[in-house]
Design an enzyme around this catalytic site. Structure first.
Site, PDB file in Angstrom:
ATOM      1  CG  HIS A 230      12.320  -5.456  -1.099  1.00 63.29           C
ATOM      2  ND1 HIS A 230      11.059  -5.993  -1.031  1.00 63.29           N
ATOM      3  CD2 HIS A 230      12.134  -4.123  -1.280  1.00 63.29           C
ATOM      4  CE1 HIS A 230      10.163  -5.038  -1.161  1.00 63.29           C
ATOM      5  NE2 HIS A 230      10.780  -3.902  -1.318  1.00 63.29           N
TER       6      HIS A 230
ATOM      7  CG  HIS B  93       7.075   6.313  -5.694  1.00 62.26           C
ATOM      8  ND1 HIS B  93       8.175   7.074  -5.976  1.00 62.26           N
ATOM      9  CD2 HIS B  93       6.080   6.774  -6.509  1.00 62.26           C
ATOM     10  CE1 HIS B  93       7.860   7.956  -6.919  1.00 62.26           C
ATOM     11  NE2 HIS B  93       6.602   7.795  -7.262  1.00 62.26           N
TER      12      HIS B  93
ATOM     13  CB  SER C 217      11.262  -0.269   0.264  1.00 62.26           C
ATOM     14  OG  SER C 217      10.127   0.518  -0.025  1.00 62.26           O
TER      15      SER C 217
ATOM     16  CD  GLU D 180       1.943   5.393  -0.767  1.00 63.16           C
ATOM     17  OE1 GLU D 180       2.892   4.685  -1.109  1.00 63.16           O
ATOM     18  OE2 GLU D 180       0.965   5.622  -1.535  1.00 63.16           O
TER      19      GLU D 180
ATOM     20  N   GLY E 140       6.137  11.745  -4.265  1.00 59.03           N
ATOM     21  CA  GLY E 140       7.542  11.406  -4.057  1.00 59.03           C
ATOM     22  C   GLY E 140       8.484  12.170  -4.968  1.00 59.03           C
TER      23      GLY E 140
ATOM     24  CG  ASP F 294       9.514   0.527  -5.946  1.00 64.03           C
ATOM     25  OD1 ASP F 294       9.325   0.119  -7.104  1.00 64.03           O
ATOM     26  OD2 ASP F 294       9.179  -0.126  -4.925  1.00 64.03           O
TER      27      ASP F 294
END
Ligand SMILES: C[S@@+](CC[C@H](N)C(=O)[O-])C[C@H]1O[C@@H](n2cnc3c(N)ncnc32)[C@H](O)[C@@H]1O
Length: 287
Positions: free
Chosen positions: A18, A41, A102, A120, A146, A166
Protein backbone atom coordinates in the site's frame (compact mmCIF):
# COMPACT_ATOMS: atom_id res chain seq x y z
CA UNK A 1 -12.35 -19.48 -2.05
CA UNK A 2 -11.34 -19.56 1.59
CA UNK A 3 -9.01 -16.59 1.68
CA UNK A 4 -10.25 -13.68 3.84
CA UNK A 5 -8.07 -10.62 3.85
CA UNK A 6 -9.60 -9.44 7.16
CA UNK A 7 -7.12 -11.76 8.97
CA UNK A 8 -4.14 -10.06 7.36
CA UNK A 9 -5.21 -6.42 6.89
CA UNK A 10 -2.49 -3.97 7.85
CA UNK A 11 0.27 -6.59 8.17
CA UNK A 12 3.82 -5.94 6.91
CA UNK A 13 2.92 -7.14 3.42
CA UNK A 14 -0.03 -4.72 3.22
CA UNK A 15 2.20 -1.90 4.42
CA UNK A 16 4.78 -2.55 1.69
CA UNK A 17 2.14 -2.95 -1.06
CA UNK A 18 0.00 0.00 0.00
CA UNK A 19 2.91 2.38 0.60
CA UNK A 20 4.10 1.73 -2.97
CA UNK A 21 0.57 1.92 -4.40
CA UNK A 22 0.10 5.34 -2.78
CA UNK A 23 3.43 6.59 -4.19
CA UNK A 24 2.51 5.46 -7.69
CA UNK A 25 -0.90 7.15 -7.53
CA UNK A 26 0.77 10.36 -6.38
CA UNK A 27 3.07 10.14 -9.43
CA UNK A 28 0.08 9.79 -11.75
CA UNK A 29 -1.40 12.93 -10.20
CA UNK A 30 1.58 14.98 -11.36
CA UNK A 31 -0.34 15.56 -14.63
CA UNK A 32 -3.86 17.01 -14.70
CA UNK A 33 -5.16 14.52 -17.27
CA UNK A 34 -7.45 11.85 -15.79
CA UNK A 35 -6.37 8.27 -15.17
CA UNK A 36 -7.92 4.97 -14.13
CA UNK A 37 -6.92 2.58 -11.35
CA UNK A 38 -7.94 -1.02 -12.06
CA UNK A 39 -7.80 -3.25 -8.97
CA UNK A 40 -8.35 -6.86 -10.07
CA UNK A 41 -8.50 -8.48 -6.62
CA UNK A 42 -10.04 -5.73 -4.52
CA UNK A 43 -11.12 -7.25 -1.17
CA UNK A 44 -13.68 -5.24 0.83
CA UNK A 45 -12.02 -1.83 0.78
CA UNK A 46 -11.85 -1.11 4.50
CA UNK A 47 -11.04 -3.42 7.41
CA UNK A 48 -12.11 -3.18 11.03
CA UNK A 49 -9.06 -4.00 13.13
CA UNK A 50 -11.25 -4.57 16.17
CA UNK A 51 -12.99 -7.48 14.36
CA UNK A 52 -12.59 -11.06 15.57
CA UNK A 53 -10.60 -11.91 12.42
CA UNK A 54 -8.03 -9.11 12.79
CA UNK A 55 -7.75 -9.64 16.54
CA UNK A 56 -7.26 -13.38 16.11
CA UNK A 57 -4.01 -13.03 14.15
CA UNK A 58 -3.01 -9.56 15.42
CA UNK A 59 -0.92 -9.20 12.26
CA UNK A 60 -1.57 -5.46 12.02
CA UNK A 61 0.32 -4.97 15.30
CA UNK A 62 3.65 -5.82 13.64
CA UNK A 63 2.64 -3.91 10.50
CA UNK A 64 0.79 -0.62 10.32
CA UNK A 65 0.60 -0.18 14.10
CA UNK A 66 4.41 -0.19 14.34
CA UNK A 67 4.53 2.74 11.95
CA UNK A 68 1.92 4.69 13.86
CA UNK A 69 3.74 4.01 17.14
CA UNK A 70 7.15 4.97 15.73
CA UNK A 71 8.81 8.27 16.59
CA UNK A 72 7.69 10.61 13.80
CA UNK A 73 11.29 11.51 12.78
CA UNK A 74 11.90 7.81 12.03
CA UNK A 75 9.10 7.73 9.47
CA UNK A 76 10.38 8.04 5.91
CA UNK A 77 8.78 10.90 4.00
CA UNK A 78 7.96 8.44 1.19
CA UNK A 79 5.27 7.00 3.51
CA UNK A 80 3.43 10.32 3.71
CA UNK A 81 0.60 9.70 1.19
CA UNK A 82 -0.08 6.23 2.61
CA UNK A 83 -0.05 7.32 6.26
CA UNK A 84 -2.16 10.37 5.44
CA UNK A 85 -4.98 8.07 4.30
CA UNK A 86 -4.61 5.72 7.29
CA UNK A 87 -4.72 8.65 9.73
CA UNK A 88 -7.67 10.32 8.01
CA UNK A 89 -9.65 7.08 8.14
CA UNK A 90 -9.09 6.92 11.91
CA UNK A 91 -9.78 10.56 12.63
CA UNK A 92 -11.93 10.74 15.76
CA UNK A 93 -11.20 7.13 16.76
CA UNK A 94 -9.35 6.79 20.08
CA UNK A 95 -6.83 4.36 18.58
CA UNK A 96 -6.12 2.58 15.30
CA UNK A 97 -9.38 0.92 14.28
CA UNK A 98 -9.78 1.11 10.49
CA UNK A 99 -7.35 -0.03 7.83
CA UNK A 100 -7.72 1.01 4.19
CA UNK A 101 -7.57 -1.81 1.70
CA UNK A 102 -6.35 -0.97 -1.79
CA UNK A 103 -9.75 0.37 -3.03
CA UNK A 104 -10.19 2.76 -0.09
CA UNK A 105 -6.57 3.88 -0.30
CA UNK A 106 -6.79 4.50 -4.04
CA UNK A 107 -10.10 6.33 -3.84
CA UNK A 108 -8.94 8.60 -1.04
CA UNK A 109 -6.00 9.65 -3.21
CA UNK A 110 -7.89 10.04 -6.50
CA UNK A 111 -9.15 13.36 -7.82
CA UNK A 112 -12.62 14.12 -9.18
CA UNK A 113 -11.53 13.41 -12.79
CA UNK A 114 -10.04 9.94 -12.04
CA UNK A 115 -11.77 6.54 -12.03
CA UNK A 116 -11.52 3.36 -9.99
CA UNK A 117 -12.57 -0.04 -11.37
CA UNK A 118 -12.76 -2.89 -8.86
CA UNK A 119 -13.13 -6.64 -9.31
CA UNK A 120 -13.84 -9.03 -6.46
CA UNK A 121 -14.87 -12.64 -7.02
CA UNK A 122 -16.23 -13.39 -3.54
CA UNK A 123 -19.95 -12.46 -3.84
CA UNK A 124 -20.33 -11.23 -0.27
CA UNK A 125 -17.14 -9.15 -0.44
CA UNK A 126 -18.20 -7.71 -3.79
CA UNK A 127 -21.52 -6.65 -2.21
CA UNK A 128 -19.71 -5.04 0.73
CA UNK A 129 -17.52 -3.17 -1.73
CA UNK A 130 -20.45 -2.03 -3.87
CA UNK A 131 -22.32 -0.76 -0.78
CA UNK A 132 -19.24 1.05 0.53
CA UNK A 133 -18.78 3.02 -2.69
CA UNK A 134 -22.41 3.38 -3.77
CA UNK A 135 -23.10 6.89 -4.98
CA UNK A 136 -19.50 7.68 -5.96
CA UNK A 137 -19.63 8.06 -9.75
CA UNK A 138 -15.87 7.51 -10.02
CA UNK A 139 -16.14 3.88 -8.87
CA UNK A 140 -17.39 0.77 -10.65
CA UNK A 141 -17.51 -2.60 -8.85
CA UNK A 142 -17.72 -5.93 -10.69
CA UNK A 143 -18.38 -9.22 -8.92
CA UNK A 144 -16.18 -11.17 -11.33
CA UNK A 145 -12.83 -12.84 -11.92
CA UNK A 146 -10.15 -10.15 -11.88
CA UNK A 147 -8.05 -11.92 -14.51
CA UNK A 148 -10.84 -11.48 -17.07
CA UNK A 149 -10.60 -7.69 -16.59
CA UNK A 150 -7.04 -7.78 -17.89
CA UNK A 151 -8.51 -8.69 -21.26
CA UNK A 152 -11.92 -7.00 -21.09
CA UNK A 153 -11.11 -3.63 -19.52
CA UNK A 154 -7.75 -2.68 -21.01
CA UNK A 155 -6.67 -0.28 -22.25
CA UNK A 156 -8.69 2.24 -20.23
CA UNK A 157 -10.29 5.04 -22.20
CA UNK A 158 -8.04 7.57 -20.45
CA UNK A 159 -4.96 5.71 -21.78
CA UNK A 160 -3.33 6.53 -18.42
CA UNK A 161 -3.39 4.71 -15.13
CA UNK A 162 -2.39 1.82 -12.98
CA UNK A 163 -3.35 -1.84 -12.75
CA UNK A 164 -2.99 -3.56 -9.37
CA UNK A 165 -2.98 -7.37 -9.44
CA UNK A 166 -3.04 -8.73 -5.89
CA UNK A 167 -4.32 -12.33 -5.87
CA UNK A 168 -4.75 -14.42 -2.70
CA UNK A 169 -2.27 -17.17 -3.73
CA UNK A 170 -4.62 -19.93 -2.61
CA UNK A 171 -4.07 -21.89 -5.80
CA UNK A 172 -0.86 -23.75 -6.58
CA UNK A 173 -0.62 -22.23 -10.04
CA UNK A 174 -1.16 -18.60 -8.96
CA UNK A 175 2.37 -17.52 -9.95
CA UNK A 176 1.81 -18.91 -13.44
CA UNK A 177 -1.63 -17.26 -13.69
CA UNK A 178 -0.17 -13.96 -12.56
CA UNK A 179 2.57 -14.05 -15.19
CA UNK A 180 0.05 -15.07 -17.87
CA UNK A 181 -2.37 -12.33 -16.77
CA UNK A 182 0.35 -9.71 -17.04
CA UNK A 183 1.32 -10.96 -20.50
CA UNK A 184 -2.28 -10.65 -21.72
CA UNK A 185 -2.68 -7.22 -20.16
CA UNK A 186 0.60 -5.93 -21.56
CA UNK A 187 -0.32 -7.12 -25.04
CA UNK A 188 -3.45 -4.96 -24.84
CA UNK A 189 -1.85 -1.99 -23.08
CA UNK A 190 1.93 -1.90 -23.31
CA UNK A 191 2.37 1.57 -21.80
CA UNK A 192 0.28 0.94 -18.66
CA UNK A 193 1.74 1.04 -15.19
CA UNK A 194 1.36 -2.37 -13.49
CA UNK A 195 1.86 -3.31 -9.83
CA UNK A 196 1.79 -7.02 -8.91
CA UNK A 197 2.13 -8.44 -5.43
CA UNK A 198 3.55 -11.89 -4.60
CA UNK A 199 4.40 -13.80 -1.41
CA UNK A 200 7.92 -14.96 -0.61
CA UNK A 201 8.02 -18.22 1.33
CA UNK A 202 10.97 -20.00 -0.21
CA UNK A 203 12.96 -19.08 -3.31
CA UNK A 204 12.25 -21.68 -6.06
CA UNK A 205 8.67 -20.54 -6.96
CA UNK A 206 9.78 -16.91 -6.96
CA UNK A 207 12.79 -17.66 -9.17
CA UNK A 208 10.53 -19.55 -11.60
CA UNK A 209 8.07 -16.61 -11.64
CA UNK A 210 10.89 -14.18 -12.42
CA UNK A 211 12.05 -16.44 -15.27
CA UNK A 212 8.52 -16.42 -16.69
CA UNK A 213 8.45 -12.64 -16.54
CA UNK A 214 11.82 -12.39 -18.27
CA UNK A 215 10.68 -14.78 -20.98
CA UNK A 216 7.52 -12.74 -21.59
CA UNK A 217 9.44 -10.14 -23.60
CA UNK A 218 7.96 -7.33 -21.48
CA UNK A 219 10.51 -4.54 -21.01
CA UNK A 220 10.96 -2.25 -17.97
CA UNK A 221 10.25 -4.65 -15.12
CA UNK A 222 11.39 -3.55 -11.66
CA UNK A 223 11.34 -5.92 -8.68
CA UNK A 224 11.11 -4.72 -5.07
CA UNK A 225 11.41 -7.34 -2.34
CA UNK A 226 11.02 -7.10 1.42
CA UNK A 227 12.16 -9.94 3.67
CA UNK A 228 11.37 -10.26 7.36
CA UNK A 229 13.86 -13.13 7.52
CA UNK A 230 15.69 -15.39 5.03
CA UNK A 231 13.29 -17.09 2.61
CA UNK A 232 13.92 -20.64 3.73
CA UNK A 233 10.79 -21.98 5.40
CA UNK A 234 8.14 -22.76 2.74
CA UNK A 235 5.42 -22.84 5.43
CA UNK A 236 5.85 -19.19 6.46
CA UNK A 237 5.29 -15.84 4.80
CA UNK A 238 8.90 -14.71 5.10
CA UNK A 239 8.52 -11.70 2.88
CA UNK A 240 6.79 -10.27 -0.13
CA UNK A 241 7.65 -8.89 -3.51
CA UNK A 242 6.30 -6.33 -5.92
CA UNK A 243 6.62 -6.31 -9.68
CA UNK A 244 6.43 -2.86 -11.25
CA UNK A 245 6.09 -2.60 -15.00
CA UNK A 246 6.75 0.83 -16.51
CA UNK A 247 7.47 2.49 -13.16
CA UNK A 248 7.65 6.29 -13.40
CA UNK A 249 11.06 7.91 -13.63
CA UNK A 250 13.09 7.69 -10.40
CA UNK A 251 10.67 5.34 -8.63
CA UNK A 252 13.51 2.79 -8.53
CA UNK A 253 15.60 5.27 -6.52
CA UNK A 254 12.63 6.15 -4.30
CA UNK A 255 12.06 2.48 -3.46
CA UNK A 256 15.78 1.91 -2.91
CA UNK A 257 15.57 4.63 -0.26
CA UNK A 258 12.26 3.54 1.25
CA UNK A 259 12.51 -0.24 1.58
CA UNK A 260 15.58 -0.45 3.87
CA UNK A 261 13.89 2.10 6.15
CA UNK A 262 10.78 -0.08 6.24
CA UNK A 263 12.95 -3.08 7.10
CA UNK A 264 14.39 -1.11 10.03
CA UNK A 265 10.88 -0.21 11.21
CA UNK A 266 9.12 -3.54 10.71
CA UNK A 267 11.66 -6.36 10.85
CA UNK A 268 13.55 -7.55 13.88
CA UNK A 269 14.90 -10.97 12.88
CA UNK A 270 18.34 -11.77 11.56
CA UNK A 271 18.49 -11.84 7.77
CA UNK A 272 15.80 -9.18 7.26
CA UNK A 273 16.54 -7.36 4.03
CA UNK A 274 15.21 -5.43 1.09
CA UNK A 275 16.26 -5.26 -2.53
CA UNK A 276 15.16 -3.24 -5.54
CA UNK A 277 16.50 -4.37 -8.94
CA UNK A 278 15.59 -4.21 -12.59
CA UNK A 279 14.59 -7.70 -13.71
CA UNK A 280 14.31 -6.41 -17.26
CA UNK A 281 15.86 -2.99 -17.73
CA UNK A 282 14.76 -0.27 -20.05
CA UNK A 283 15.88 -1.08 -23.61
CA UNK A 284 18.94 0.95 -24.55
CA UNK A 285 18.25 3.87 -26.90
CA UNK A 286 19.43 3.17 -30.48
CA UNK A 287 22.94 4.57 -31.09
C1 LIG B 1 -5.05 -10.31 -1.15
S1 LIG B 1 -6.76 -10.02 -1.16
C2 LIG B 1 -6.89 -8.41 -1.84
C3 LIG B 1 -6.47 -7.33 -0.97
C4 LIG B 1 -6.65 -5.95 -1.57
N1 LIG B 1 -6.11 -5.87 -2.91
C5 LIG B 1 -5.98 -4.92 -0.70
O1 LIG B 1 -4.81 -4.61 -0.93
O2 LIG B 1 -6.64 -4.41 0.21
C6 LIG B 1 -7.31 -11.00 -2.51
C7 LIG B 1 -8.79 -10.84 -2.82
O3 LIG B 1 -9.05 -11.46 -4.08
C8 LIG B 1 -10.31 -12.09 -4.04
N2 LIG B 1 -10.29 -13.07 -5.14
C9 LIG B 1 -9.87 -14.37 -5.16
N3 LIG B 1 -9.84 -14.84 -6.43
C10 LIG B 1 -10.25 -13.82 -7.23
C11 LIG B 1 -10.40 -13.66 -8.63
N4 LIG B 1 -10.13 -14.67 -9.49
N5 LIG B 1 -10.82 -12.47 -9.10
C12 LIG B 1 -11.10 -11.44 -8.26
N6 LIG B 1 -10.97 -11.52 -6.93
C13 LIG B 1 -10.53 -12.68 -6.41
C14 LIG B 1 -10.40 -12.65 -2.64
O4 LIG B 1 -11.75 -12.85 -2.27
C15 LIG B 1 -9.71 -11.53 -1.83
O5 LIG B 1 -10.67 -10.60 -1.37
Amino acid sequence: MNYRHAYHAGNFADVVKHAVLALLIEHLKAKDSPFQVLDTHAGIGRYDLSSAEAQKTGEFRSGVLRLLDADPPRLPQELEPYLRVVRALNRGAPSLRWYPGSPRLALDLLRTQDRLVLLELHPEDARTLANAFAGDVRVKVHAADGYTALKAFLPPKERRGLVLIDPPFEKKDEFARLARGLRHAHRRWATGLYLLWYPIKDRPPVAEFHERLKASGIPRILIAEFLLRPAKDPERLNGCGLVLVNPPWQVDATLQALLPKLVALLASERGAAARVDWLVPEPAAPA
